[in-house]
Write an enzyme that holds these catalytic residues in place. Structure first.
Site, PDB file in Angstrom:
ATOM      1  N   SER A  57       0.840  -1.197   0.000  1.00  0.00           N
ATOM      2  CA  SER A  57       0.000   0.000   0.000  1.00  0.00           C
ATOM      3  C   SER A  57       0.881   1.256   0.000  1.00  0.00           C
ATOM      4  O   SER A  57       1.763   1.410  -0.844  1.00  0.00           O
ATOM      5  CB  SER A  57      -0.942  -0.035   1.210  1.00  0.00           C
ATOM      6  OG  SER A  57      -1.927   0.957   1.108  1.00  0.00           O
ATOM      7  N   ASP A 123      -9.864  -4.475  -5.494  1.00  0.00           N
ATOM      8  CA  ASP A 123      -9.367  -3.507  -4.514  1.00  0.00           C
ATOM      9  C   ASP A 123     -10.163  -2.211  -4.643  1.00  0.00           C
ATOM     10  O   ASP A 123     -10.110  -1.537  -5.674  1.00  0.00           O
ATOM     11  CB  ASP A 123      -7.874  -3.239  -4.758  1.00  0.00           C
ATOM     12  CG  ASP A 123      -7.220  -2.453  -3.635  1.00  0.00           C
ATOM     13  OD1 ASP A 123      -7.915  -1.677  -2.968  1.00  0.00           O
ATOM     14  OD2 ASP A 123      -6.006  -2.627  -3.439  1.00  0.00           O
ATOM     15  N   HIS A 152      -8.028  -4.931  -0.788  1.00  0.00           N
ATOM     16  CA  HIS A 152      -6.807  -4.185  -0.455  1.00  0.00           C
ATOM     17  C   HIS A 152      -6.019  -4.828   0.683  1.00  0.00           C
ATOM     18  O   HIS A 152      -4.797  -4.814   0.676  1.00  0.00           O
ATOM     19  CB  HIS A 152      -7.161  -2.744  -0.086  1.00  0.00           C
ATOM     20  CG  HIS A 152      -5.968  -1.853   0.037  1.00  0.00           C
ATOM     21  ND1 HIS A 152      -5.145  -1.542  -1.023  1.00  0.00           N
ATOM     22  CD2 HIS A 152      -5.428  -1.215   1.121  1.00  0.00           C
ATOM     23  CE1 HIS A 152      -4.167  -0.752  -0.626  1.00  0.00           C
ATOM     24  NE2 HIS A 152      -4.310  -0.544   0.679  1.00  0.00           N
TER      25      HIS A 152
END
Length: 208
Positions: A57, A123, A152
């Site tokens: 991320s 996601d 995610h």
């Protein structure tokens, strides 16, 4: 063991178990990953060529920053990565602005190490377009893993078996070693051991 690597894990200022009372900033995040890398290589004595960087991320920003500065690292994993901070809300921007943070899509082509991109096709926080663009811009490509049904934060849990298998295949492709997991405390390195430096603890059971 599933992956048979050492894992050196750390947290950024203001996140997780960090004892630094500061707030998370780009400057602090970059300083944190640099400090972790210097400790790993200068204090513990791991060679750069035996290090695999793993960012997830927002953590893909500092990870690529480090990969660009240290081209000798063995490889890089970008898990649910971002093209840049601003592109999280404006994914179709063609040009980067001076005030954007972590312009991964611009600097990734300067990274000389092989890059493995993992991104969930469902996601909803960081659209898969980010992953596809990062893969397209990579100079040294490893076949990506577009995770069907992956979100995610659930890939390593919802597709656990396949997740480990994909990482194992990746490690084999880049010449990954076979040693034990750790979370920062390691015995002195023996020849040909590999270390994954991760911006958060990998979801690996102690008995994996």
């Amino acid at each position: 063991m599933v992956l048979d690597v050492n894992v050196y894990a750390y947290d950024y200022t203001g996140y997780g178990l960090s004892t630094n009372s500061g707030r998370p900033t780009v400057r602090d995040c970059l300083a944190d990953i640099e400090a972790a890398f210097q400790h790993l290589t200068n204090v513990i004595g791991i060679k750069e060529k035996d290090v695999i960087l793993y960012g997830q991320s927002l953590g893909t920003g500092p990870t690529l920053h480090l990969a660009r500065k240290h081209p000798a690292v063995r490889a890089v994993v970008l898990h649910s990565g971002i093209m840049s901070g601003l592109r999280v809300i404006r994914p179709f921007l063609k040009d980067s602005y001076w005030f954007d943070i972590f312009p991964n899509v611009d600097i990734i082509r300067e990274c000389k190490s092989p890059i493995f991109v993992i991104h969930g096709m469902q996601d909803e926080e960081i659209d898969i377009l980010h992953g596809r663009q990062l893969y397209a811009k990579s100079a040294q490509k490893i076949a990506p893993w577009w995770v069907d049904g992956g979100g995610h934060n659930d890939i390593e849990f919802q597709t656990r078996g396949l997740y480990f298998q994909k990482l194992k295949n990746f490690l084999n492709e880049v010449g990954g070693g076979e040693k034990k997991e750790s979370s920062g405390t390691m015995t002195p390195k023996r020849e040909n051991e590999k270390v994954v430096i991760q911006d958060q603890v990998l979801p690996i059971d102690r008995k994996s």
